[in-house]
Design an enzyme around this catalytic site. Structure first.
Site, PDB file in Angstrom:
ATOM      1  N   ALA A  82       2.975  -1.880   4.029  1.00 35.01           N
ATOM      2  CA  ALA A  82       2.781  -0.825   5.024  1.00 35.01           C
ATOM      3  C   ALA A  82       2.247  -1.544   6.261  1.00 35.01           C
ATOM      4  O   ALA A  82       1.398  -2.431   6.138  1.00 35.01           O
ATOM      5  CB  ALA A  82       1.768   0.185   4.515  1.00 35.01           C
TER       6      ALA A  82
ATOM      7  N   SER B  95       0.824  -1.219   0.000  1.00 27.74           N
ATOM      8  CA  SER B  95       0.000   0.000   0.000  1.00 27.74           C
ATOM      9  C   SER B  95       0.850   1.258   0.000  1.00 27.74           C
ATOM     10  O   SER B  95       1.701   1.443   0.866  1.00 27.74           O
ATOM     11  CB  SER B  95      -0.882   0.043   1.255  1.00 27.74           C
ATOM     12  OG  SER B  95      -1.676  -1.087   1.318  1.00 27.74           O
TER      13      SER B  95
ATOM     14  N   HIS C  42      -5.239  -9.257  -1.116  1.00 29.81           N
ATOM     15  CA  HIS C  42      -5.272  -9.451   0.336  1.00 29.81           C
ATOM     16  C   HIS C  42      -6.343 -10.463   0.700  1.00 29.81           C
ATOM     17  O   HIS C  42      -7.411 -10.505   0.086  1.00 29.81           O
ATOM     18  CB  HIS C  42      -5.600  -8.139   1.057  1.00 29.81           C
ATOM     19  CG  HIS C  42      -4.604  -7.050   0.824  1.00 29.81           C
ATOM     20  ND1 HIS C  42      -4.696  -6.180  -0.229  1.00 29.81           N
ATOM     21  CD2 HIS C  42      -3.495  -6.689   1.526  1.00 29.81           C
ATOM     22  CE1 HIS C  42      -3.680  -5.329  -0.185  1.00 29.81           C
ATOM     23  NE2 HIS C  42      -2.931  -5.614   0.862  1.00 29.81           N
TER      24      HIS C  42
ATOM     25  N   HIS D 277      -6.939   4.419   7.254  1.00 29.62           N
ATOM     26  CA  HIS D 277      -6.242   3.995   6.035  1.00 29.62           C
ATOM     27  C   HIS D 277      -5.633   5.207   5.316  1.00 29.62           C
ATOM     28  O   HIS D 277      -4.548   5.112   4.740  1.00 29.62           O
ATOM     29  CB  HIS D 277      -7.211   3.245   5.121  1.00 29.62           C
ATOM     30  CG  HIS D 277      -6.558   2.655   3.918  1.00 29.62           C
ATOM     31  ND1 HIS D 277      -5.590   1.664   4.012  1.00 29.62           N
ATOM     32  CD2 HIS D 277      -6.684   2.917   2.590  1.00 29.62           C
ATOM     33  CE1 HIS D 277      -5.176   1.349   2.793  1.00 29.62           C
ATOM     34  NE2 HIS D 277      -5.821   2.093   1.917  1.00 29.62           N
TER      35      HIS D 277
ATOM     36  N   TYR E 287      -8.202 -10.252   3.274  1.00 27.16           N
ATOM     37  CA  TYR E 287      -9.399  -9.545   3.765  1.00 27.16           C
ATOM     38  C   TYR E 287     -10.335  -9.093   2.640  1.00 27.16           C
ATOM     39  O   TYR E 287     -11.475  -8.735   2.892  1.00 27.16           O
ATOM     40  CB  TYR E 287      -9.023  -8.342   4.665  1.00 27.16           C
ATOM     41  CG  TYR E 287      -8.277  -7.226   3.969  1.00 27.16           C
ATOM     42  CD1 TYR E 287      -8.911  -6.362   3.088  1.00 27.16           C
ATOM     43  CD2 TYR E 287      -6.922  -7.029   4.215  1.00 27.16           C
ATOM     44  CE1 TYR E 287      -8.221  -5.344   2.452  1.00 27.16           C
ATOM     45  CE2 TYR E 287      -6.227  -6.008   3.601  1.00 27.16           C
ATOM     46  CZ  TYR E 287      -6.884  -5.173   2.711  1.00 27.16           C
ATOM     47  OH  TYR E 287      -6.191  -4.179   2.083  1.00 27.16           O
ATOM     48  N   GLU E 288      -9.841  -9.087   1.406  1.00 29.00           N
ATOM     49  CA  GLU E 288     -10.706  -8.711   0.289  1.00 29.00           C
ATOM     50  C   GLU E 288     -11.632  -9.862  -0.097  1.00 29.00           C
ATOM     51  O   GLU E 288     -12.518  -9.694  -0.933  1.00 29.00           O
ATOM     52  CB  GLU E 288      -9.858  -8.331  -0.926  1.00 29.00           C
ATOM     53  CG  GLU E 288      -9.053  -7.062  -0.733  1.00 29.00           C
ATOM     54  CD  GLU E 288      -8.137  -6.795  -1.916  1.00 29.00           C
ATOM     55  OE1 GLU E 288      -8.546  -6.064  -2.823  1.00 29.00           O
ATOM     56  OE2 GLU E 288      -7.010  -7.328  -1.935  1.00 29.00           O
TER      57      GLU E 288
ATOM     58  N   MET F 202      -1.509  -6.716   7.355  1.00 31.58           N
ATOM     59  CA  MET F 202      -2.543  -7.601   6.796  1.00 31.58           C
ATOM     60  C   MET F 202      -2.107  -8.316   5.518  1.00 31.58           C
ATOM     61  O   MET F 202      -2.956  -8.675   4.692  1.00 31.58           O
ATOM     62  CB  MET F 202      -3.807  -6.775   6.531  1.00 31.58           C
ATOM     63  CG  MET F 202      -4.323  -6.026   7.759  1.00 31.58           C
ATOM     64  SD  MET F 202      -5.755  -5.019   7.351  1.00 31.58           S
ATOM     65  CE  MET F 202      -5.912  -4.015   8.850  1.00 31.58           C
ATOM     66  N   SER F 203      -0.807  -8.504   5.342  1.00 40.19           N
ATOM     67  CA  SER F 203      -0.346  -9.117   4.080  1.00 40.19           C
ATOM     68  C   SER F 203       0.953  -9.891   4.308  1.00 40.19           C
ATOM     69  O   SER F 203       1.262 -10.275   5.434  1.00 40.19           O
ATOM     70  CB  SER F 203      -0.112  -8.015   3.036  1.00 40.19           C
ATOM     71  OG  SER F 203       0.984  -7.207   3.397  1.00 40.19           O
TER      72      SER F 203
ATOM     73  N   HIS G 221      -3.659   0.597  -4.611  1.00 40.02           N
ATOM     74  CA  HIS G 221      -3.056  -0.486  -5.390  1.00 40.02           C
ATOM     75  C   HIS G 221      -3.485  -0.353  -6.854  1.00 40.02           C
ATOM     76  O   HIS G 221      -4.659  -0.170  -7.140  1.00 40.02           O
ATOM     77  CB  HIS G 221      -3.518  -1.851  -4.865  1.00 40.02           C
ATOM     78  CG  HIS G 221      -2.966  -2.188  -3.508  1.00 40.02           C
ATOM     79  ND1 HIS G 221      -1.903  -3.030  -3.336  1.00 40.02           N
ATOM     80  CD2 HIS G 221      -3.313  -1.766  -2.287  1.00 40.02           C
ATOM     81  CE1 HIS G 221      -1.631  -3.115  -2.051  1.00 40.02           C
ATOM     82  NE2 HIS G 221      -2.479  -2.363  -1.383  1.00 40.02           N
TER      83      HIS G 221
ATOM     84  N   ASN H  50       2.430   3.745  11.086  1.00 41.75           N
ATOM     85  CA  ASN H  50       1.736   4.257  12.289  1.00 41.75           C
ATOM     86  C   ASN H  50       2.158   3.434  13.495  1.00 41.75           C
ATOM     87  O   ASN H  50       2.621   2.301  13.347  1.00 41.75           O
ATOM     88  CB  ASN H  50       0.212   4.135  12.101  1.00 41.75           C
ATOM     89  CG  ASN H  50      -0.215   2.716  11.740  1.00 41.75           C
ATOM     90  OD1 ASN H  50      -0.114   2.299  10.587  1.00 41.75           O
ATOM     91  ND2 ASN H  50      -0.657   1.975  12.732  1.00 41.75           N
TER      92      ASN H  50
HETATM   93  N1  HPA Z   1      -2.351  -2.735  11.580  1.00 39.18           N
HETATM   94  C1  HPA Z   1      -2.559  -3.574  10.545  1.00 39.18           C
HETATM   95  N2  HPA Z   1      -2.261  -3.273   9.289  1.00 39.18           N
HETATM   96  C2  HPA Z   1      -1.696  -2.078   9.065  1.00 39.18           C
HETATM   97  C3  HPA Z   1      -1.444  -1.163  10.084  1.00 39.18           C
HETATM   98  C4  HPA Z   1      -1.791  -1.513  11.416  1.00 39.18           C
HETATM   99  O1  HPA Z   1      -1.595  -0.753  12.382  1.00 39.18           O
HETATM  100  N3  HPA Z   1      -0.875  -0.072   9.505  1.00 39.18           N
HETATM  101  C5  HPA Z   1      -0.787  -0.342   8.180  1.00 39.18           C
HETATM  102  N4  HPA Z   1      -1.273  -1.555   7.905  1.00 39.18           N
END
Ligand code: HPA
Length: 272
Positions: free
Chosen positions: A113, A30, A83, A247, A85-86, A211-212, A61, A235
């Site tokens: 990310a 991402s 992903h 996001h 989650y998609e 998440m990847s 993406h 973050n």
């Molecule tokens: N958690 C999960 N996935 C993420 C995060 C997070 O804090 N930041 C960017 N992708």
């Protein structure tokens, strides 16, 4: 488990568009797709045109395979990934890794990310993935093994290749780039973690959460590829600071790290 005939069909389609034989695969996470724009003499193939590739619609993406030259290396880059989650199966998430392997790569650079769980880390910094935690409890290799692709019980004692890691650390040092080292925990998403989950992940040994990456890295190991993993810490993970996660912020911080990220990866490519 992927079928050899489907991999070959996808590979043959790609070979009908380019004569380049890639040696290194790159999966761009991402907000990190900008690296693909640096690829020279590139051939760009939309995922939706490639047999058995699914279409990804995650924000940030582009969904294109970009093949060409980067720092003298022939690379195949995924600008955007699938992903879990998609709603994609892990077979769908990881199919491109099989195809890149069939095209000829022996190394895979995976990027993402992610959130920093280790409180010594700071948003905007890069992290070298030393190992991972599969916190989702499913595995892309579940199912009848395709012996053409790899062994039934692959070793996972060095998913992220030590030699590649050492090279990345050396390059970061030479270029004055802060490169943290840590364990990446895979969380399914799409909901971000709760503060309690982040405390759990820290206790379990995670330094970052995202998440990847883990499904692709597992399939890469099964395929005998050497993996290098680089995360952009966008973050502090949930509950560390007294602020919500979004996001939009993730994409914005990844974009700010873009130049450092590109500089690091390009200089690592020169050395591998
Ligand atoms: N958690 C999960 N996935 C993420 C995060 C997070 O804090 N930041 C960017 N992708």
């Amino acid at each position: 488990m992927h079928k050899t005939a489907e991999i070959v069909e996808a590979k043959n389609y790609i070979l009908s568009k380019t004569t380049a034989i890639p040696e290194i695969g790159i999966i761009l996470g991402s907000g990190l797709g900008g690296l693909a724009d640096e690829i020279e003499n590139s051939v760009v193939i939309p995922y939706e045109d490639i047999p058995f590739f699914s279409k990804s619609d995650a924000v940030g993406h582009a969904n294109e395979l970009v093949i060409g030259q980067l720092e003298g290396k022939t690379v195949v880059a995924m600008k955007g990934r699938y992903h879990f989650y998609e709603g994609y199966s892990l077979d769908e998430v990881t199919f491109p890794v099989r195809v890149m392997k069939a095209l000829g790569i022996d190394k895979l650079v995976v990027t993402n990310a992610c959130g920093a769980v280790n409180t010594d880390f700071n948003p905007g910094e890069l992290m070298l993935i030393t190992d991972h935690l599969n916190l989702v409890g499913i595995n892309p290799l579940i199912g009848k093994n395709n012996d053409d692709l790899g062994t039934r019980f692959p070793d996972a004692s060095e998913v992220y290749n030590k030699e590649l890691r050492n090279t990345a650390l050396q390059v970061a040092k030479e270029h004055n780039i802060t490169l943290r080292e840590g364990v990446y925990g895979w969380w399914s998403g799409p909901v971000y973690e709760t503060p309690a989950e982040i405390r759990m992940i820290r206790i379990l040994g995670g330094d970052a959460v995202g998440m990847s990456t883990v499904p692709e890295a597992v399939v890469a190991v099964h395929a005998g590829l050497k993996v290098l993993g680089i995360s952009c810490l966008t973050n502090m993970a949930s509950g560390i600071l007294d602020e919500p996660l979004s996001h939009e912020d993730v994409i914005a911080v990844a974009a700010k790290s873009r130049d450092t990220f590109i500089h690091l990866i390009k200089n690592v490519l020169k050395e591998i």
